[in-house]
Design an enzyme around this catalytic site. Sequence first.
Site, PDB file in Angstrom:
ATOM      1  N   TYR A   1      28.495  45.547 -75.761  1.00 37.40           N
ATOM      2  CA  TYR A   1      28.483  45.485 -77.227  1.00 37.40           C
ATOM      3  C   TYR A   1      27.873  46.747 -77.849  1.00 37.40           C
ATOM      4  O   TYR A   1      28.028  47.008 -79.034  1.00 37.40           O
ATOM      5  CB  TYR A   1      27.713  44.264 -77.721  1.00 37.40           C
ATOM      6  CG  TYR A   1      28.393  42.934 -77.443  1.00 37.40           C
ATOM      7  CD1 TYR A   1      29.672  42.879 -76.904  1.00 37.40           C
ATOM      8  CD2 TYR A   1      27.759  41.737 -77.726  1.00 37.40           C
ATOM      9  CE1 TYR A   1      30.288  41.669 -76.640  1.00 37.40           C
ATOM     10  CE2 TYR A   1      28.373  40.518 -77.461  1.00 37.40           C
ATOM     11  CZ  TYR A   1      29.635  40.486 -76.913  1.00 37.40           C
ATOM     12  OH  TYR A   1      30.242  39.288 -76.652  1.00 37.40           O
TER      13      TYR A   1
ATOM     14  N   LYS B   1      29.737  39.863 -62.499  1.00 32.54           N
ATOM     15  CA  LYS B   1      31.104  39.976 -62.008  1.00 32.54           C
ATOM     16  C   LYS B   1      31.072  41.134 -61.010  1.00 32.54           C
ATOM     17  O   LYS B   1      31.803  42.140 -61.146  1.00 32.54           O
ATOM     18  CB  LYS B   1      32.055  40.220 -63.191  1.00 32.54           C
ATOM     19  CG  LYS B   1      33.518  40.118 -62.871  1.00 32.54           C
ATOM     20  CD  LYS B   1      34.005  38.708 -62.627  1.00 32.54           C
ATOM     21  CE  LYS B   1      35.479  38.715 -62.251  1.00 32.54           C
ATOM     22  NZ  LYS B   1      35.964  37.445 -61.707  1.00 32.54           N
TER      23      LYS B   1
ATOM     24  N   ASP C   1      26.875  35.593 -74.318  1.00 28.82           N
ATOM     25  CA  ASP C   1      27.446  35.200 -75.605  1.00 28.82           C
ATOM     26  C   ASP C   1      28.427  34.039 -75.382  1.00 28.82           C
ATOM     27  O   ASP C   1      28.391  33.007 -76.055  1.00 28.82           O
ATOM     28  CB  ASP C   1      28.192  36.428 -76.170  1.00 28.82           C
ATOM     29  CG  ASP C   1      28.599  36.256 -77.610  1.00 28.82           C
ATOM     30  OD1 ASP C   1      28.255  35.232 -78.202  1.00 28.82           O
ATOM     31  OD2 ASP C   1      29.287  37.158 -78.135  1.00 28.82           O
TER      32      ASP C   1
ATOM     33  N   ASP D   1      27.756  29.599 -75.769  1.00 26.87           N
ATOM     34  CA  ASP D   1      28.557  28.756 -76.660  1.00 26.87           C
ATOM     35  C   ASP D   1      29.192  27.588 -75.903  1.00 26.87           C
ATOM     36  O   ASP D   1      29.322  26.485 -76.437  1.00 26.87           O
ATOM     37  CB  ASP D   1      29.626  29.579 -77.383  1.00 26.87           C
ATOM     38  CG  ASP D   1      29.079  30.159 -78.687  1.00 26.87           C
ATOM     39  OD1 ASP D   1      27.837  30.200 -78.833  1.00 26.87           O
ATOM     40  OD2 ASP D   1      29.878  30.564 -79.552  1.00 26.87           O
TER      41      ASP D   1
END
Length: 365
Positions: free
Chosen positions: A141, A191, A247, A251
């Site tokens: 980000y 990952k 993020d 959620d």
Amino acid sequence: MAKKILLLAGDGIGSEVMAEAEKLLIFLRDEHAFQVELESGLVGGAAYDEIGSPLPEDTLQKARTADAILLGAVGGPAWERLPFDQRPERGLLGLRSELGLFANLRPAITYTQLADASSLKTELVAGLDLMIVRELTGGIYFGQPRGIRTVGGEREGFNTLVYRESEIERIAHAAFRVADKRSKRVCSVDKANVLECTELWREVVTEVAKHYPGCELIHMYVDNAAMQLVRQPKQFDVIVTTNMFGDILSDIAAMLTGSIGMLPSASLNDQGKGMYEPVHGSAPDIAGLDKANPLATILSVSMMLRYSLDQAELADLVNQSVHSVLAQGLRTADIFTGAGQCVGTKQMGDAVIASLGAENSRQSA
Ligand code: NAD
């Protein structure tokens, strides 16, 4: 010495849920000898309206000297057309970056009494209590270079996933410190099979784990973690992960719990200073109607007591009181499914305090 807490109500339902949190803090101060000094400040649209900036210098100064900050919510339709740097959300982002709040803690707790509000089967989520520790100030980000450019006659978008060793170390330490106060199990999500950046993530987290011999560390690829969160969420205790993976995973975890009105959060820096806030926004659709659920903010107070103010016993008391009001059948509209009693913001806040008072009398009897 008294701890200093800065209260930033913000916009919309922010002031309503903050009023309940403030009543609770005053109760703890007066009835539990909790030495605390409360200060208030302006942030978001409310600050823009009064001072012309979503993060006035006075608020920033108070935030720098406070031991912890409690924030309600910012934003709303009245400020949506402002230039980007004057929008209410800039107040929030400004506080995060000014105070170096790099560790975002998002618990996902499913109260047994509310388990039927989850999208998953009750037996999978009842009693769920996991904590996602998300890196908040780095990763894809923020990585440079980024942008959209034209290459070979067509446009291409690009971003950079980058983490320095020190950034990974500090978020890993934050996660292990949290795990130390819970059941001492950390799952690091990456990952590493595809992204070199998270291969380094895995190596560094493994190194940091050596400082916490009492804690168990496992690693999981993010695709598997997403699957496991909806397959068997109770296998997790603390999950630590990058900004973008966190993020998304937080959620998913939020949905397991049923209502956004129940979700607290914390953002911490490396001195343990934190900003605590409900996950929800300013809910303009119900603002001013005494309909907002104050429990996410009250649970944010509990996190603040535990993680910044070293008051784990008071944090436990607040949590017990929330359990107790839910067990009594009290529900705000967002968690009301027909059974029990539907109450407003103030009544819910008062009930939590009454339950704390009852717990007091029980303990001193
Ligand atoms: P929202 O979280 O404000 O509301 C989404 C839905 O959830 C609404 O129906 C609302 O009524 C309900 N809801 C939210 N909190 C509730 C509570 N405590 N009790 C009961 N119901 C609740 O999200 P949104 O509508 O997308 O955004 C509204 C404004 O809030 C926007 O300006 C947005 O930018 C801002 N926002 C701020 C924050 C923050 O301050 N951290 C976070 C998200 C959104």
